[in-house]
Design a protein around this motif. Structure first.
Motif, short mmCIF file in Angstrom:
data_model
loop_
_atom_site.label_atom_id
_atom_site.label_comp_id
_atom_site.label_asym_id
_atom_site.label_seq_id
_atom_site.Cartn_x
_atom_site.Cartn_y
_atom_site.Cartn_z
N GLU A 70 1.93 2.89 -1.78
CA GLU A 70 1.97 3.78 -0.61
C GLU A 70 1.60 3.05 0.68
N GLY A 71 1.26 1.78 0.56
CA GLY A 71 0.85 1.03 1.75
C GLY A 71 -0.63 1.16 2.08
N ALA A 72 -1.39 1.77 1.16
CA ALA A 72 -2.84 1.89 1.33
C ALA A 72 -3.53 0.73 0.62
N LEU A 73 -4.79 0.54 0.95
CA LEU A 73 -5.56 -0.54 0.32
C LEU A 73 -5.74 -0.24 -1.16
N ASP A 74 -5.39 -1.23 -1.99
CA ASP A 74 -5.61 -1.13 -3.44
C ASP A 74 -6.99 -1.72 -3.72
N ARG A 75 -7.99 -0.84 -3.76
CA ARG A 75 -9.38 -1.31 -3.86
C ARG A 75 -9.67 -2.13 -5.12
N PRO A 76 -9.20 -1.68 -6.29
CA PRO A 76 -9.45 -2.52 -7.47
C PRO A 76 -8.84 -3.91 -7.35
N ALA A 77 -7.64 -4.01 -6.77
CA ALA A 77 -7.00 -5.33 -6.61
C ALA A 77 -7.81 -6.22 -5.67
N LEU A 78 -8.26 -5.63 -4.56
CA LEU A 78 -9.08 -6.39 -3.61
C LEU A 78 -10.43 -6.75 -4.22
N GLY A 79 -11.02 -5.78 -4.94
CA GLY A 79 -12.31 -6.02 -5.60
C GLY A 79 -12.24 -7.17 -6.59
N ALA A 80 -11.12 -7.26 -7.33
CA ALA A 80 -10.96 -8.33 -8.31
C ALA A 80 -10.97 -9.70 -7.63
N PRO A 85 -4.50 3.33 6.18
CA PRO A 85 -3.19 2.90 6.67
C PRO A 85 -3.03 3.15 8.17
N GLY A 86 -2.46 2.16 8.84
CA GLY A 86 -2.22 2.29 10.28
C GLY A 86 -3.36 1.79 11.14
N THR A 87 -4.49 1.41 10.53
CA THR A 87 -5.64 0.95 11.33
C THR A 87 -5.56 -0.56 11.56
N PRO A 88 -6.15 -1.02 12.68
CA PRO A 88 -6.25 -2.48 12.90
C PRO A 88 -7.03 -3.15 11.77
N GLY A 89 -8.00 -2.43 11.20
CA GLY A 89 -8.79 -3.00 10.11
C GLY A 89 -7.93 -3.36 8.91
N ASN A 111 -16.04 -9.17 4.51
CA ASN A 111 -17.15 -8.59 5.27
C ASN A 111 -17.05 -8.90 6.76
N ALA A 112 -16.54 -10.10 7.08
CA ALA A 112 -16.41 -10.50 8.49
C ALA A 112 -15.41 -9.61 9.23
N ILE A 113 -14.46 -9.05 8.49
CA ILE A 113 -13.48 -8.13 9.08
C ILE A 113 -14.06 -6.71 9.17
N VAL A 114 -14.62 -6.24 8.07
CA VAL A 114 -14.99 -4.83 7.96
C VAL A 114 -16.31 -4.50 8.65
N HIS A 115 -17.31 -5.37 8.51
CA HIS A 115 -18.65 -5.03 9.00
C HIS A 115 -18.73 -4.73 10.50
N PRO A 116 -18.06 -5.53 11.36
CA PRO A 116 -18.13 -5.19 12.80
C PRO A 116 -17.50 -3.82 13.11
N LEU A 117 -16.43 -3.47 12.38
CA LEU A 117 -15.79 -2.17 12.59
C LEU A 117 -16.72 -1.03 12.14
N VAL A 162 -4.93 -7.33 5.44
CA VAL A 162 -3.66 -7.81 4.86
C VAL A 162 -3.35 -9.22 5.35
N GLU A 163 -3.63 -9.48 6.64
CA GLU A 163 -3.43 -10.84 7.17
C GLU A 163 -4.26 -11.86 6.40
N GLU A 164 -5.48 -11.47 6.05
CA GLU A 164 -6.40 -12.39 5.38
C GLU A 164 -6.08 -12.55 3.89
N PHE A 165 -5.74 -11.43 3.23
CA PHE A 165 -5.63 -11.46 1.76
C PHE A 165 -4.21 -11.31 1.22
#
Length: 200
Positions: A61-71, A41-45, A84-90, A50-53
């Motif tokens: 709590e405003g944190a990434l819901d990994r199971p929801a994203l994984g699905a 939470p609070g990171t540009p990543g 991957n295009a968002i996360v890998h460069p970071l 969130v912009e993409e998905f």
């Protein structure tokens, strides 16, 4: 400095090998852990994800819901590529920072789950693959991680094949057996890595 790429399929035991290597004195750069850090939470990543998905991939709590994203991403290669295009460069940028802070004579182990898939083998002096049969991987994912068989199979299918991983390996750790057979192999691996690092 010796740069080692460590990889293996899901459920192969790569995390246990990296834990043992860190215990022997390796500088561990854990891509999975960094991937979690860059979307806290609070990171540009996280904002970019969130912009993409959309906001449905956040928990209460405003944190990434990994199971929801994984699905979403594990069922759709295009959506996985977008993530991957968002996360890998970071992750790459943070990994380079950690490596840069290591001692010049260190063995730096990059724990990279998708090393094979992303064609990263040339970035390392050596690639170590933790290998287990697909049947062993499936058993561990269902029995130890509580995944359904279908979910486990889809996660495995989203990764490189065993043959593709072995094709990029300089050294292989066989982790098809019980855990107590792993430590002596990793100890022997550590001896080889430190000898290689000492050669410069």
């Amino acid at each position: 400095m010796l740069k080692v790429g460590l990889t293996g399929g899901i459920g192969a035991g790569k995390s246990e090998v990296s834990r043992l290597l860190a215990g022997f004195g390796a500088v561990l750069v854990d891509a999975d852990r960094i991937a979690r850090e860059v979307v806290e939470p609070g990171t540009p990543g996280l904002r970019a994800v969130v912009e993409e998905f959309g906001p449905d991939i956040l928990d209460g709590e405003g944190a990434l819901d990994r199971p929801a994203l994984g699905a979403v991403v594990f069922a759709d290669p295009e959506r996985l590529a977008a993530l991957n295009a968002i996360v890998h460069p970071l992750v790459r940028a943070r990994s380079a920072e950690l490596e840069g802070a290591a001692d010049p004579g260190a063995v730096v182990v990059h724990d990279v789950p998708l090393l094979t898939e992303n064609g990263l083998a040339p970035l390392y002096d050596l690639v170590v693959v933790v290998d287990a049969s697909p049947a062993t991987q499936l058993d561990r994912l269902v029995r130890l991680r509580g995944m359904t068989e279908q979910d486990a199979r889809s996660r495995m299918a989203a990764q490189a094949t065993r043959e593709q991983r072995l094709a990029v390996a300089d050294l292989v750790i066989d982790n098809d057996g019980p855990l107590d057979e792993l430590e002596p192999q990793v100890r022997a691996l550590w001896s080889r890595l430190t000898a290689r690092a000492a050669e410069g």
